[in-house]
Design an enzyme around this catalytic site. Structure first.
Site, short mmCIF file in Angstrom:
data_model
loop_
_atom_site.label_atom_id
_atom_site.label_comp_id
_atom_site.label_asym_id
_atom_site.label_seq_id
_atom_site.Cartn_x
_atom_site.Cartn_y
_atom_site.Cartn_z
CD GLU A 82 -77.16 -40.56 -21.99
OE1 GLU A 82 -78.23 -40.00 -22.31
OE2 GLU A 82 -76.71 -40.55 -20.83
CG ASP A 90 -76.71 -39.02 -26.80
OD1 ASP A 90 -76.35 -38.61 -25.69
OD2 ASP A 90 -77.84 -39.48 -27.04
CG ASP A 95 -73.09 -49.20 -14.96
OD1 ASP A 95 -73.51 -48.13 -15.41
OD2 ASP A 95 -72.97 -49.45 -13.74
CG ASN A 145 -79.57 -47.08 -17.60
OD1 ASN A 145 -78.91 -48.11 -17.64
ND2 ASN A 145 -79.03 -45.88 -17.50
CG HIS A 162 -79.36 -48.00 -13.29
ND1 HIS A 162 -79.13 -46.83 -13.96
CD2 HIS A 162 -80.59 -47.89 -12.71
CE1 HIS A 162 -80.16 -46.01 -13.79
NE2 HIS A 162 -81.06 -46.63 -13.04
#
Length: 305
Positions: free
Chosen positions: A222, A178, A195, A186, A191
């Protein structure tokens, strides 16, 4: 390296016939186009099918002991083997026999004495169909953002490896990864950068897993998952530490993190010895529990059994 970048190997063809002359003829036909393997009876055919997972089996119908029909039945009843295409080879032209063969799961018939041209075409057609199915399956089982396996592929591989490790009496390990404080990442960087961060982590996981049997997948959001068949607890911890270090070496800035000024991960490891009666989901549940412990104890760490 993505699986799409790896050189394509020759298809595996298993020829099953109790007559050596028939095997030699078939071997000569396909030795340049396939990895050709041979079996001379039903039990040997089943053993080689399990060991090799061939792309196609040319299976003689009439053999002493276990018939081709019985071999086909047992292959189609085995979850590890059920998708293998089977072409029956027979000296009989009985329509009822062909109907039975198709009902058992065969994809085609070749009649003896074999015609080299017809045999080549029918084998080539089935191998081409197999290749096309594999390509479509690969696309369907790939995560659109990161380019590595998706959760569906992971679950499929988990169930297959659970059965295989139970059969081989080997351990099966996995770990959940994780990204620490990814929501804050983010919110802070946007965002698009989020990504890009996930793509870099995914590729790092993919390149760090060097064994062909190991699998890294995006599990969701994630979270990532890695599956290591035949790997014990010590081996899994070694690989998990390598991945953690490789992600740290990316040095992706994360000013909003509460544990470091760069992107870090929490990892939960699990190792079990599967049995045919046990449930593969136990492995996920155990790894998830250890991931929870790693996050609950401050993140940026590995938790294991």
């Amino acid at each position: 390296m993505n699986t799409t970048d790896k050189p394509r190997s020759l298809p595996k063809l298993l020829i099953v016939d109790d007559q050596p002359i028939n095997i030699r003829v078939a071997h000569e036909l396909f030795r340049h186009d396939c990895e050709v393997y041979m079996a001379t009876n039903g039990e040997q055919a089943l053993a080689k099918a399990r060991a090799l997972l061939p792309d196609l089996i040319l299976l003689d119908v009439v053999m002493p002991g276990m018939s081709g029909h019985e071999v086909c039945q047992r292959i189609k009843a085995d979850p590890l083997l059920a998708d293998i295409a089977i072409i029956f080879v027979t000296a009989h032209y009985d329509e009822a026999d062909e109907v039975r063969g198709f009902e058992l799961g065969a994809v085609d018939f070749i009649h003896k004495p074999i015609n080299p041209t017809i045999t080549r075409v029918r084998v080539h057609n089935q191998l081409l169909l197999k290749q096309q199915r594999d390509q479509l399956r690969s696309i369907a089982l790939m995560d659109g953002l990161t380019g590595i396996a998706n959760r569906r592929k992971f679950e499929t591989a988990l169930n297959r490896n659970w059965l295989q490790c139970a059969r081989d009496r080997k351990p099966l390990s996995m770990f959940m990864i994780d990204v620490d404080y990814f929501k804050k990442y983010n919110d802070h960087y946007g965002h698009q950068e989020g990504d890009n961060c996930l793509k870099q982590i995914a590729q790092t996981i993919d390149t760090t897993l060097v064994r062909p049997s190991d699998l890294g997948a995006r599990f969701g959001g994630e979270e990532f998952a890695c599956l290591l068949p035949g790997t014990d607890r010590q081996g899994a911890l070694y690989v998990a530490a390598k991945i953690e270090q490789a992600i740290r070496a990316l040095a992706i800035p994360h000013q909003a993190s509460d544990v470091a000024n760069q992107v870090t991960v929490s990892i939960g490891c699990s190792t079990l010895s599967p049995t045919p009666q046990s449930d593969a989901q136990q492995l996920i549940a155990q790894a998830d529990e250890h991931l929870y412990n790693a996050k609950n104890n401050g993140r940026n760490q590995i938790s294991a059994d």
